[in-house]
Scaffold this active site. Sequence first.
Site, PDB file in Angstrom:
ATOM      1  N   ASP A  86      38.308  41.623  35.861  1.00  0.00           N
ATOM      2  CA  ASP A  86      38.299  41.592  37.320  1.00  0.00           C
ATOM      3  C   ASP A  86      37.680  42.903  37.785  1.00  0.00           C
ATOM      4  O   ASP A  86      38.224  43.970  37.535  1.00  0.00           O
ATOM      5  CB  ASP A  86      39.735  41.463  37.820  1.00  0.00           C
ATOM      6  CG  ASP A  86      39.804  41.445  39.334  1.00  0.00           C
ATOM      7  OD1 ASP A  86      38.788  41.091  39.932  1.00  0.00           O
ATOM      8  OD2 ASP A  86      40.841  41.803  39.885  1.00  0.00           O
ATOM      9  N   THR A 137      34.502  40.459  43.682  1.00  0.00           N
ATOM     10  CA  THR A 137      34.529  41.915  43.556  1.00  0.00           C
ATOM     11  C   THR A 137      33.418  42.404  42.640  1.00  0.00           C
ATOM     12  O   THR A 137      32.867  43.474  42.837  1.00  0.00           O
ATOM     13  CB  THR A 137      35.867  42.364  42.979  1.00  0.00           C
ATOM     14  OG1 THR A 137      36.225  41.507  41.915  1.00  0.00           O
ATOM     15  CG2 THR A 137      36.930  42.305  44.028  1.00  0.00           C
ATOM     16  N   THR A 138      33.097  41.591  41.620  1.00  0.00           N
ATOM     17  CA  THR A 138      32.060  42.023  40.688  1.00  0.00           C
ATOM     18  C   THR A 138      30.687  41.884  41.326  1.00  0.00           C
ATOM     19  O   THR A 138      29.856  42.791  41.237  1.00  0.00           O
ATOM     20  CB  THR A 138      32.123  41.160  39.416  1.00  0.00           C
ATOM     21  OG1 THR A 138      33.476  41.065  39.009  1.00  0.00           O
ATOM     22  CG2 THR A 138      31.339  41.796  38.308  1.00  0.00           C
ATOM     23  N   ASP A 192      43.425  36.224  42.740  1.00  0.00           N
ATOM     24  CA  ASP A 192      42.087  35.824  43.191  1.00  0.00           C
ATOM     25  C   ASP A 192      42.072  34.364  43.608  1.00  0.00           C
ATOM     26  O   ASP A 192      41.515  34.002  44.640  1.00  0.00           O
ATOM     27  CB  ASP A 192      41.061  36.029  42.062  1.00  0.00           C
ATOM     28  CG  ASP A 192      40.614  37.476  41.992  1.00  0.00           C
ATOM     29  OD1 ASP A 192      41.233  38.295  42.687  1.00  0.00           O
ATOM     30  OD2 ASP A 192      39.674  37.790  41.253  1.00  0.00           O
TER      31      ASP A 192
END
Length: 557
Positions: A60, A93-94, A393
Amino acid sequence: MQAPVRVLKDSLKRESGSKVQHANIQASKAVADIIRTTLGPRSMLKMLLDAGGGIVVTNDGNAILRELDLAHPAAKSMIELSRTQDEEVGDGTTSVIVLAGEMLHVAEAFIDKNYHPTVICRAYNKALEDAIAVLDKIAMSIDVKDRSTVLGLVKSCIGTKFTSQFGDLIADLAIDATTTVGVDLGQGLREVDIKKYIKVEKVPGGQLEDSKVLKGVMINKDVIAPGKMRRKIVNPRIILLDCPLEYKKGENQTNAELVKEEDWGVLLKMEEEYIESICMQILKFKPDLVITEKGLSDLACHYLSKAGVSAIRRLRKTDNNRIAKACGAVIVNRPDELQESDVGTGAGLFEVKKIGDEFFAFIVDCKDPKACTVLLRGPSKDLLNEVERNLQDAMCVARNIIKNPKLVPGGGATELTVSATLKQKSSSIEGIEKWPYEAAAVAFEAIPRTLAQNCGVNVIRTMTALQGKHANGENAWMGIDGNTGAITDMKERKIWDAYNVKAQTFKTAIEAACMLLRIDDIVSGIKKKQAPGAGQAPSKPKIEEEGDADNEQILPE
């Protein structure tokens, strides 16, 4: 020739001009490279030692960056990106970091050619507006009630995570939990408060398949007197208090002088009667379960257990709120203010179970719970932490869909469509801004390219094939299947992303890139100003001598 004038202190380091921009771009690219391999279903995991010496194994983006300790200021602001993304929409987020890194990377060429950063930023902002417009165009609305669609969506969002190997398990948990706590605000709006009303309890042991969403609440507590009180109550009447059921002690030290010996007995009797009266007020409502946030004395415990009432004490405030939401009780501050309407009757079952070597109280089978607990089981603590992050998530994605039921294709298809459209539009842009605009269009391809890299397919061939498919702006749904690296139609594969996750990703990435580009001076080495008289060695505690006891330092005004 004049003597040079010294403005800054010697200890300060100052870099300015294009050197700074290059340094910032290098730093951001370094951060993006750390994260790059964790994008997509075939992603690698990162293993980090955290401050406490424990290990974090995760892919994550946010969790990884949270643990890193960076020195470069630009890299630090990149980390903030993924944090905002995580708080705002919970997923992507990545991608945010990869995209921002790429945006900066393409800007580097322009800075070498002495473009002014504001020109580049202007072009980027134009590109952002057009990108959002493209998103609006290709987004398709869905029906939130249709469970299979939502499931497909949440699954594709978790597909990139570690738990994807357990199939629908986590996706199911997330959808169950979020649909449970959703509150209708009217006008078709739904508010889902994940933080307050969904509690994730991790209990090591058992298998992952045993994880479930309870229709109610579970707390890590046992009843006070396990032998005397019932541990299983069907359809309990629950009273929630947030006051202590014990004799109030004086706020500060109180001394009572007793002249006669009998007065001592009277004093004790008064205390007992006080507690008895409180318990009687509670028992008037015939509860089966009394839960208080504060203490509960032995005597009160005796009265309650004599009446066959189970009691739980010292519960966390947040847990108490969840129980109130789940069984429909109202938390009461004073026992004498209890009303019939405050008693919670919504729960179907109260029972205390032993899981592992701890006791957990379950208040489950609630009629219309507005709060729930997700019970996660699994072999090890590290694994459970990772599952919890994935679940977080997934729940965010489910929440986003409930709030804004629009989808865009996943698998890099959205980015490619945006890129193709921007390339077409760039020909109509006049002046010097055209080139950075075109570069921004190319930068969007970073996401599908990284996906292809992580699958291990031939990147250049795949990318050219995809660009050919997207060139004229149609078949917007063609993308990379992250597992095989094949080029497929995302609609058939059910690989989708939530619209607001994508929009937020684009906005955050481009705005951050602009911000970093506009920095042209870094002054580092600034020391905190010390309070005058604090001395240079704050590490040694200063011992007051009697002589300087009248010094001002003792009493700071």
